[in-house]
Design a protein around this motif. Structure first.
Motif, mmCIF file in Angstrom:
data_model
loop_
_atom_site.group_PDB
_atom_site.id
_atom_site.type_symbol
_atom_site.label_atom_id
_atom_site.label_comp_id
_atom_site.label_asym_id
_atom_site.label_seq_id
_atom_site.Cartn_x
_atom_site.Cartn_y
_atom_site.Cartn_z
ATOM 1 N N ASN A 201 -4.025 9.822 -4.415
ATOM 2 C CA ASN A 201 -5.295 9.240 -4.001
ATOM 3 C C ASN A 201 -5.535 9.668 -2.560
ATOM 4 O OD1 ASN A 201 -7.197 7.448 -2.808
ATOM 5 N ND2 ASN A 201 -6.881 5.993 -4.462
ATOM 6 N N ASP A 202 -6.491 10.553 -2.362
ATOM 7 C CA ASP A 202 -6.706 11.132 -1.039
ATOM 8 C C ASP A 202 -7.050 10.063 -0.004
ATOM 9 O OD1 ASP A 202 -6.740 13.972 -0.007
ATOM 10 O OD2 ASP A 202 -8.602 13.234 0.882
ATOM 11 N N VAL A 203 -7.861 9.086 -0.388
ATOM 12 C CA VAL A 203 -8.251 8.013 0.539
ATOM 13 C C VAL A 203 -7.028 7.206 0.952
ATOM 14 C CG1 VAL A 203 -9.605 5.907 0.818
ATOM 15 C CG2 VAL A 203 -10.609 7.879 -0.351
ATOM 16 N N ALA A 204 -6.164 6.884 -0.030
ATOM 17 C CA ALA A 204 -4.951 6.116 0.262
ATOM 18 C C ALA A 204 -3.999 6.908 1.157
ATOM 19 C CB ALA A 204 -4.253 5.721 -1.033
ATOM 20 N N TRP A 205 -3.838 8.203 0.892
ATOM 21 C CA TRP A 205 -2.921 9.021 1.686
ATOM 22 C C TRP A 205 -3.418 9.226 3.113
ATOM 23 C CZ3 TRP A 205 1.990 10.452 1.287
ATOM 24 C CH2 TRP A 205 2.610 10.315 0.043
ATOM 25 N N ARG A 206 -4.730 9.126 3.337
ATOM 26 C CA ARG A 206 -5.261 9.236 4.696
ATOM 27 C C ARG A 206 -4.783 8.082 5.581
ATOM 28 N NH1 ARG A 206 -7.045 14.375 5.795
ATOM 29 N NH2 ARG A 206 -8.155 15.170 3.973
ATOM 30 N N GLN A 207 -4.295 7.014 4.963
ATOM 31 C CA GLN A 207 -3.790 5.862 5.702
ATOM 32 C C GLN A 207 -2.269 5.897 5.873
ATOM 33 O OE1 GLN A 207 -5.589 2.091 4.184
ATOM 34 N NE2 GLN A 207 -6.771 3.446 2.839
ATOM 35 N N MET A 208 -1.638 6.955 5.399
ATOM 36 C CA MET A 208 -0.184 7.068 5.431
ATOM 37 C C MET A 208 0.285 7.913 6.612
ATOM 38 S SD MET A 208 1.010 5.329 2.833
ATOM 39 C CE MET A 208 2.676 5.995 2.626
ATOM 40 N N ARG A 209 1.528 7.643 7.032
ATOM 41 C CA ARG A 209 2.217 8.436 8.037
ATOM 42 C C ARG A 209 3.615 8.750 7.522
ATOM 43 N NH1 ARG A 209 -2.221 8.280 9.274
ATOM 44 N NH2 ARG A 209 -3.252 7.708 11.218
ATOM 45 N N PHE A 210 4.129 9.923 7.903
ATOM 46 C CA PHE A 210 5.537 10.242 7.636
ATOM 47 C C PHE A 210 6.262 10.104 8.963
ATOM 48 C CE2 PHE A 210 8.791 13.718 6.329
ATOM 49 C CZ PHE A 210 9.678 12.742 5.891
ATOM 50 N N HIS B 21 0.840 -1.208 0.000
ATOM 51 C CA HIS B 21 0.000 0.000 0.000
ATOM 52 C C HIS B 21 0.873 1.255 0.000
ATOM 53 C CE1 HIS B 21 -3.523 2.539 1.031
ATOM 54 N NE2 HIS B 21 -2.621 3.243 1.705
ATOM 55 N N ALA B 22 1.918 1.239 0.810
ATOM 56 C CA ALA B 22 2.807 2.397 0.872
ATOM 57 C C ALA B 22 3.446 2.666 -0.481
ATOM 58 C CB ALA B 22 3.875 2.185 1.951
ATOM 59 N N VAL B 23 3.945 1.623 -1.130
ATOM 60 C CA VAL B 23 4.615 1.795 -2.421
ATOM 61 C C VAL B 23 3.646 2.316 -3.475
ATOM 62 C CG1 VAL B 23 5.718 0.579 -4.334
ATOM 63 C CG2 VAL B 23 6.416 0.092 -1.996
ATOM 64 N N SER B 24 2.469 1.695 -3.598
ATOM 65 C CA SER B 24 1.517 2.119 -4.630
ATOM 66 C C SER B 24 1.043 3.555 -4.387
ATOM 67 C CB SER B 24 0.328 1.161 -4.686
ATOM 68 O OG SER B 24 -0.397 1.162 -3.470
ATOM 69 N N THR B 25 0.866 3.925 -3.126
ATOM 70 C CA THR B 25 0.416 5.279 -2.806
ATOM 71 C C THR B 25 1.487 6.307 -3.138
ATOM 72 O OG1 THR B 25 -0.994 4.448 -1.017
ATOM 73 C CG2 THR B 25 -0.422 6.784 -0.954
ATOM 74 N N VAL B 26 2.721 6.025 -2.744
ATOM 75 C CA VAL B 26 3.811 6.977 -2.954
ATOM 76 C C VAL B 26 4.160 7.114 -4.437
ATOM 77 C CG1 VAL B 26 6.273 7.386 -2.514
ATOM 78 C CG2 VAL B 26 4.768 6.677 -0.648
ATOM 79 N N ARG B 27 4.074 6.032 -5.192
ATOM 80 C CA ARG B 27 4.491 6.076 -6.593
ATOM 81 C C ARG B 27 3.428 6.643 -7.524
ATOM 82 N NH1 ARG B 27 8.905 4.049 -8.503
ATOM 83 N NH2 ARG B 27 7.964 3.450 -10.501
ATOM 84 N N SER B 28 2.198 6.723 -7.065
ATOM 85 C CA SER B 28 1.148 7.270 -7.916
ATOM 86 C C SER B 28 1.374 8.765 -8.132
ATOM 87 C CB SER B 28 -0.221 7.039 -7.274
ATOM 88 O OG SER B 28 -1.238 7.665 -8.049
ATOM 89 N N GLN B 29 1.356 9.186 -9.387
ATOM 90 C CA GLN B 29 1.544 10.602 -9.704
ATOM 91 C C GLN B 29 0.248 11.392 -9.616
ATOM 92 O OE1 GLN B 29 4.655 12.126 -10.107
ATOM 93 N NE2 GLN B 29 5.100 10.110 -9.259
ATOM 94 N N THR B 30 -0.861 10.683 -9.396
ATOM 95 C CA THR B 30 -2.145 11.323 -9.120
ATOM 96 C C THR B 30 -2.530 10.943 -7.703
ATOM 97 O OG1 THR B 30 -2.814 11.124 -11.443
ATOM 98 C CG2 THR B 30 -4.547 11.582 -9.825
#
Length: 281
Positions: free
Chosen positions: A107-116, A96-105
């Motif tokens: 995805n707000d829903v996916a990024w809501r599940q991310m942490r830095f 999930h982290a890889v697909s979210t970070v590599r997407s050039q568009t």
């Protein structure tokens, strides 16, 4: 603006300019922990299974120098200070982290599940312990709880380290990281930063495919890979049937597990672990 803020802002501007010229962030890379290493001056934290992220004070980059198209709200509260960390979606959620970070568009829903998960300040003066003090003053940020300062504890003994590693792995974690308190931030691989895992692993680039035989006829049987220092060897184990049908592309990066090295320096019993699209050039 106080003097410290002025200096940090200047360092951020320099880091951003340097990154634009070099194409890849100047990151410190980890060596592998070996029993017997002195632990007295080390801090220990969890090793997060995500995508290495570098904030240059203005925007996010991957370890390979690719810009990260994070939503504006994700980075809006970040200070203008270079930060080194991991873009992480939680334990066991590397894909999930890889697909979210590599997407050039984004995805707000996916990024809501991310942490830095921020663990260092590369351009801040002083040793790691001093940088950690500054980091703890900058983070957390109330309005941006997804920007997280990585919890750091003082390392003690090898036995305690192994007990913490076992506990972390049982809870789904990947391993631990050791940062030497007295170390400056050096953009190279060195023992000031050490990874502690239940197995050895490393990354290599795919250079060719080997056709399969027998039950693997008609699909990939193995791949030849090349390490960053130019060593080549074959990976034939660890692949699923689906991965053999659609093997890692030539030129892409993969991670592999192994059990020590032989006298020539090649890994023993190397087997495929996963693809690493986050390391793409």
């Amino acid at each position: 603006m106080d003097r410290r803020a002025f200096v940090l802002a200047g360092l951020a501007a320099l880091a951003s300019t340097a990154l634009a010229r070099s194409g890849a962030p100047p990151l410190m890379l980890a060596e592998v922990y070996r029993r017997g290493m002195p632990l007295a001056d080390y801090w220990v934290s969890e090793k997060y299974d995500g995508v290495r992220g570098y904030w240059d004070g203005k925007r996010l980059w991957t370890r390979g120098g690719e810009p990260v198209a994070a939503p504006a709200w994700f980075t809006a509260a970040l200070p203008a200070v270079p930060m080194d960390g991991e873009l992480w979606a939680g334990r066991g959620r590397f894909a999930h982290a890889v697909s979210t970070v590599r997407s050039q568009t984004p995805n707000d829903v996916a990024w809501r599940q991310m942490r830095f998960m921020v663990f260092d300040l590369p351009a801040t003066p002083g040793d790691f312990t001093a940088r950690l003090t500054v980091l703890r003053k900058l983070l957390p940020i109330t309005e941006a709880p997804w920007i997280v300062p990585v919890p750091q504890l003082r390392a003690t003994t090898h036995e305690d380290l192994q007990a913490l590693l076992d506990k972390t792995v049982r809870m789904g974690g990947e391993g631990l990281m050791l940062h030497r308190g007295g170390s400056l931030y050096r953009a190279e691989r060195n023992t000031d930063l050490v990874k502690v895992k239940p197995y050895d692993d490393a990354d290599a680039r795919v250079v060719s495919h080997v056709p399969g035989r027998g039950k693997h006829a008609g699909r990939m049987g193995a791949i030849w890979v090349e390490t960053p220092d130019g060593k080549r060897f074959k990976l034939g184990g660890g692949f699923s049937d689906a991965e053999r049908e659609t093997p890692p592309a030539i030129g892409s990066w993969v991670s592999y597990r192994y059990n020590g090295t032989n006298p020539s320096g090649l890994p023993r019993f190397a087997r495929f672990l996963r693809e690493r699209p986050d390391l793409a050039d």
